[in-house]
Design a protein around this motif. Structure first.
Motif, short mmCIF file in Angstrom:
data_model
loop_
_atom_site.label_atom_id
_atom_site.label_comp_id
_atom_site.label_asym_id
_atom_site.label_seq_id
_atom_site.Cartn_x
_atom_site.Cartn_y
_atom_site.Cartn_z
N GLU A 32 0.83 -1.21 0.00
CA GLU A 32 0.00 0.00 0.00
C GLU A 32 0.86 1.26 0.00
N CYS A 35 2.07 1.87 -3.48
CA CYS A 35 1.00 2.42 -4.32
C CYS A 35 0.67 3.86 -3.96
N GLU A 36 0.81 4.20 -2.68
CA GLU A 36 0.57 5.59 -2.26
C GLU A 36 1.58 6.54 -2.89
N GLU A 39 0.04 7.41 -6.13
CA GLU A 39 -1.13 8.27 -5.95
C GLU A 39 -0.70 9.72 -5.69
N PHE A 42 -0.15 11.25 -8.98
CA PHE A 42 -1.40 11.53 -9.69
C PHE A 42 -2.12 12.74 -9.11
N GLU A 43 -1.96 12.96 -7.80
CA GLU A 43 -2.66 14.06 -7.14
C GLU A 43 -1.95 15.40 -7.29
N MET A 94 -0.41 1.27 -12.26
CA MET A 94 -0.19 2.53 -11.55
C MET A 94 1.26 2.98 -11.69
N PRO A 148 -5.30 7.18 -14.26
CA PRO A 148 -5.51 7.99 -13.04
C PRO A 148 -6.40 9.17 -13.34
#
Length: 230
Positions: A32, A35-36, A39, A42-43, A94, A148
């Motif tokens: 996790e 994967c964060e 993210e 993407f953010e 991802m 994403p």
């Protein structure tokens, strides 16, 4: 200055990610955390991807490739997370999507490397990582496609839109409640006052946004002039 090199683990930010993973007890927590890191890429606002976020994502992608049997130069995988990344079956997709953003316009990391003599080495290293991720996905029958959500081009504008939408929704509800007692003089007076207050609020907000935008533009202009003189 910290460590700085063209390969995935050749920097302090990558080392920080590895330390974070080592301090997590469960494999699923480690997966996790990887994967964060994607993210976070993407953010990031469009055209403004921080170099540290990008470096962390590249290191995370390297962890996935190694754990799925595609390490760089046959190095030993830093963690035993094959089962975890098979379970999180969009992790490879991802990672590939994050690498795409890391190497394109708006990435501070790409811009920094492009200013050096090792730019081609860095880009070749990321391309090799992407190829190894695709090879791993093929072996383990994992998807490589991941779309994403598009980052907001302007976080401030997104906030303005959210606030405006809240007030618009409030006005719709107020009008609905007032319609239930249409014809009542007191209700109609209150409806009129609410509409006036809404217009005043909009005017104040628009003025504030105009002033803020003007100050931002002025600050940028001053910084540009100072940069030309230095």
């Amino acid at each position: 200055m910290g460590a700085w090199g063209p390969h995935s683990f050749d920097n302090d930010t990558a080392a920080d990610l590895l330390d974070t993973l080592k301090n997590l007890d469960q494999p699923f927590e480690q997966a996790e955390a990887v994967c964060e890191s994607f993210e976070a890429v993407f953010e990031a606002p469009a055209g403004d991807l921080d170099a540290d976020l990008a470096s962390t994502a590249v290191a995370g992608a390297e962890v996935i490739a190694a754990c799925l049997g595609q390490p760089k130069d046959e190095a030993e995988a830093p963690f035993d997370l094959e089962a975890s990344f098979k379970f999180y079956d969009d992790a490879v997709g991802m990672a590939l999507a994050a690498l795409d953003r890391v190497t394109t316009a708006g990435s501070e990391l790409a811009e920094l490397w492009d200013e050096t003599e090792d730019a081609s080495t860095w880009r070749a290293s990321v391309a090799d990582l992407a190829a190894r991720l695709k090879a791993a996905a093929k072996v383990h029958d994992l998807a490589t496609d991941f779309a994403p959500d598009a980052p907001e081009a302007d976080p401030e504008q997104a906030l303005r839109s959210d606030v405006d939408q809240v007030y618009a929704d409030m006005m719709v509800e107020i009008e609905r409640l007032a319609d239930g007692a249409a014809g009542n003089v007191q209700v109609e007076v209150l409806r009129h006052l609410v509409r006036k207050l809404h217009l005043i609020h909009s005017d104040i907000n628009n003025t504030r946004y105009f002033i803020a935008d003007s100050l931002d533009a002025l600050t940028a202009r001053i910084e540009g002039l100072e940069g030309q003189r230095s």
